[in-house]
Design a protein around this motif. Structure first.
Motif: not given
Lengths: 574, 574
Positions: A479-481, A483, A507-512, B469-473, B475-476
């Motif tokens: 997940l940390s890598r 998302g 979440r944690g994958f691509v910017e919204p 960007g910041d949001v993704v990081l 969330d990770r």
């Protein structure tokens, strides 16, 4: 390196004569070997067991979300009735921190010096275990304490917390010396040297085995005296025009003593800040380990009334811990201290491996805010609490053991110690490099590795011993890598068709803001897949449908982004 | 620390005279200040810009899943027509690594020495950019290269890759010296000293500003010569009875030269293993930077035909990188090398901050497998490629600049350098501590900070410049701590009731086998919540329903587990 290979070879060999070990001393290593932390060692003879230390370990980088690590003491819990005592060498977390979690499984009296008992009491109280605990204050150098077949005497050594001890453990087959964590500072801040007389007496009487800490076995020479830090601090106090802030370990009372002494000398007052620092200082003052020059120790609120050139603040956070005072000061989040240009800030520590980047970041941030910062790379602001090579060798000289076993260290430290022990004339076959779970069996004139026992680690995640294991930790890493992306698909189980559009959240994958087009393509792929797998859907074969959706979406995402988020399709049957 | 505060104060001050900067030299720092890595600096005069270096940075711990970091060169991209050349000091990744990503935005001729051009060519070829690139091989010490208003001469210095240079940049307002990365090894392996004559000539002619690397400005004395490593290696070669394996940086050709020389002396052969090592060695041999004693360099397959005491293998992985040869050997995953007890393994590096734990783990694992391991804590197996204090001061002495600006370092390094420059007699107001985005404007007799320009970082995640960007990081990071729990709820939009049971999937939160009871309680809480929020459901107010489910489930999970997984309710309308 003969001893290394000899012992690797024997480590898993069941000693032929060991099956009936009634007349043998068994030393069981349950933590702290092959690692730094969670120290715990047991000695077993016939119907009696004693435990030495009961510490916590610190999570490695891969143990995402884990707060602390405990030793797995199944071996002891299964033999609870045999445990005659828990002997604590000193009050550091890696020696006492597991007690609040594991004491109920051990249920034995605890023996330790005053400072350690004080710290243990605080912990047990927080966990509502104090009332039933059997705590015994031991004075270093006093008569041995009987515990079943064992008699244990405490000898004073110098370490980075007051009243630290090693143990002389008298057993029916001979004496085992356990060094605890130690150094031989000949000019310690409190004037209280290691008890060379007592250690030498043990050596004179004959020591069967020395269990020695080894964490600085790679370091040549002797660890410098705490007085070296005093000399550096004195120069900084002389030079400082404004406030002085010193960050160090909460239990490093000797460092606080230096701050108090120098503050008195230079006409300053000292306030302490940070929970562990405040608790430890209060306890050390009460117990007389800390000598406070009249009126020199003040409250942080009182410090604000003084001009900056009269103030010293001693705080926690020398390891860059996120919630410590120093990190909060660096992040401008502490309510008592804001960096003022002209502040002298001393980071009085060296980083524990893994903490380097956090500390460096704190130092850079303090420099950005205009402070003069002194840290281990630019000034002698810290000395270790652990013995270097010459001190480790001196301990061997004083005790003259037949067998030597490095403990409290990683493999590299144990290997370096084994070399030293060899240089001191101990035969290679009498030096044992063990691991957690290793068992050594001793008679009065022999030692051999026996079959290992179960040992391991338990995780504390969120306040209690946790159920998390390898699966959870692997998933957290994944997940940390890249998302996570979830897709909810509702399927009409009669027609096998989708009831409504797939719902996607990531979440944690691509910017919204950049995901719309990509997610439209995901929906399209899901629609196509459901259409192709209609038979599976009608048959209610959700695992098949789930797998196909995963495959199709995974391929699309990798082609488009070169990333592999964790995919969680959820099929809702309607 | 006067210069420190003086410059903090001026950093954001628009220089009153700077609006029309046609007659001023602007030095624009776009990367490598306040950090180690992604080095790039631009010089602008009137209608002309030159760029010095174009490197990558390395992700910090929080940049989960990020492969590399590029400088944001918006400032240059907007002035593409003015760029007259890109001058590369040497071929390390943090000086050339961004070219394959950013060259299309710069579209200018590249000037570098042969080794660097070789490495750049390989990169550009992989990215299919080689055909359009304008690559120019420069010989260190040759005549200055004209580039618009600038003329740039390369002077040889010593660093940990062959043919490294600093730059003498002649501008209409005076000469700027850019040191590149350097040290002054007076006995380098290849016998090729820094060109003191050329550097001193620049000093004699007059240097306006010195831009100096500073990454070892905290280190007293001078960096030891590479010959120190040769002496250590010679002792190890003498002692080793079996195979010798040396892990180091792929570009550290001097270290490979030592291995070749000593192998020849001790009757061994050398094979190299690891992609970057193999490529660099091949290139260095072809270009003559590496002198191979007749027959000494062999293929890894040939090494297997020899007895162990005839073999040296030089491999990559001295920083514990997961996919490197050394780490794979330690994990018993390399197809050419398995550790054999009696192997001598040399980890010929010191850890870059953040890599300590990974390297230590590799070392411990190799020791466990019975190798004799030599690493920086126990033997002099590495020297840095960067100048220590005395060398940094010597560079100041040779160039005698009016202004000094530390570059290529964190804040702490720049602050330490500023102290040194002050000790060398440079006035505090003539020493500038800058950051990424800082701009200095020079005339022939003045220097001042001008308004900063946009600078920053772009992430490469999965092979191309990424949108993360910041949001993704953030969330990770959250996912890495407590995992994720998704709940799919299908709602009949007419009745506002659930159509079927909520479907729950979690990852990285609780072990699968212990989740059943907990998830049953989650389902119950979801059912209750949907019942209570029926009106919202009928009204189609999905955000409200989503929020309520999140709140209720979050509370339940925290009470039960003291953890806060990321919650993703998905509401499917049917």
């Amino acid at each position: 390196m003969t001893q290394n290979q000899a012992n690797s070879a024997t480590a898993n060999r069941q000693d032929g004569k060991g099956a009936a070990s009634g007349n043998k001393l068994r030393v069981i290593f349950l933590g702290g070997l092959g690692e730094v932390g969670k120290n715990i060692t047991a000695l077993e003879y016939g119907n009696d067991i004693i435990v030495v230390d009961c510490g916590i370990g610190f999570p490695t980088n891969e143990m995402l979300g884990v707060d602390m690590v405990l030793p797995d003491i199944t071996y002891l819990a299964e033999r609870k009735d045999k445990i005659r005592g828990i002997f604590i060498t000193h009050g550091h977390e890696d020696h006492i921190g597991s007690l609040p979690y594991l004491l109920p499984q051990l249920d034995a009296p605890i023996y330790a010096t005053r400072m350690a008992i004080g710290l243990i009491s605080t912990k047990l109280k927080e966990h509502k275990l104090l009332d039933n605990a059997k705590l015994n204050v031991v004075e270093a150098g006093s008569a041995p304490i009987k515990a079943g077949a064992f008699a244990v005497e405490f000898f004073h050594i110098v370490h980075s917390i007051p009243d630290s001890c090693g143990l002389g453990i008298h057993t029916p087959v001979g004496t085992v010396v356990h060094t605890g964590d130690f150094k031989f500072d000949l000019t310690p801040t409190d004037g209280w040297q290691a008890n060379f007389g007592q250690i030498a007496r043990l050596g004179n009487e004959g020591v069967l085995a020395l269990l020695s800490e080894c964490v600085h076995a790679e370091t040549e020479g002797a660890t410098p005296s705490e007085q070296v830090v005093r000399a550096t601090f004195d120069r900084l106090f002389n030079k400082a025009a404004g406030r002085i802030i010193i960050a160090t370990f909460g239990s490093l009372i000797a460092r606080v003593q230096i701050a108090l002494d120098l503050a008195y000398k230079h006409g300053r007052k000292v306030a302490v800040l940070g929970r562990s620092m405040e608790n430890n200082v209060a306890m050390a003052v009460e117990m007389g380990y800390l000598k406070v020059p009249e009126g020199t120790l003040i409250k942080i609120s009182e410090a604000r009334e003084l001009t900056l050139d009269k103030v010293v603040v001693v705080i926690t956070g020398s390891q860059g811990e996120p919630s410590s005072v120093l990190t909060r000061v660096a992040n401008q989040e502490n309510r008592f201290i804001n960096v003022i240009p002209g502040d002298t800030i001393v980071v009085s520590s060296t980083p524990i491996p893994g903490n380097e980047v956090a500390i460096i970041r704190v130092i850079n941030s303090l420099l950005m805010q205009g402070a003069d910062v002194y840290y281990s790379q630019v000034a002698r602001v810290h000395v270790s609490g652990h013995a270097s090579q010459e001190e480790l060798k001196m301990m061997i000289s004083l005790t003259r053991p037949k067998y030597a076993v490095p403990i409290h260290g990683e493999r590299r430290h144990m290997v370096a110690y084994a070399k030293l022990a060899g240089e001191m004339g101990i035969a290679a076959e009498n030096i044992f490099i063990c691991g957690n779970g290793s068992v050594l069996e001793f008679t009065a004139d022999s030692a051999a590795a026996a079959a290992p026992v179960h040992a391991g680690a338990l995780f504390v995640d969120g306040g209690s011993i946790s159920d998390i294991g390898d699966v959870v930790l692997r998933d957290r890493q994944s997940l940390s890598r890249d998302g996570v992306l979830t897709i909810a698909v509702s399927i009409d189980s009669e027609t096998g068709e989708m009831a409504g559009e797939p719902d996607i959240v990531s979440r944690g994958f691509v910017e919204p803001e950049s995901s719309d087009e990509l997610f439209n393509r995901v929906r399209e792929v899901v629609r196509n897949t459901v259409r192709l797998e209609r038979e599976a859907a009608i048959a209610g074969d959700w695992p098949q449908l789930n797998r196909r959706i995963k495959e199709a979406v995974s391929q699309l995402l990798f082609t488009q982004t070169k990333r592999r988020p964790m995919l969680l399709p959820l099929i809702v049957e309607v």
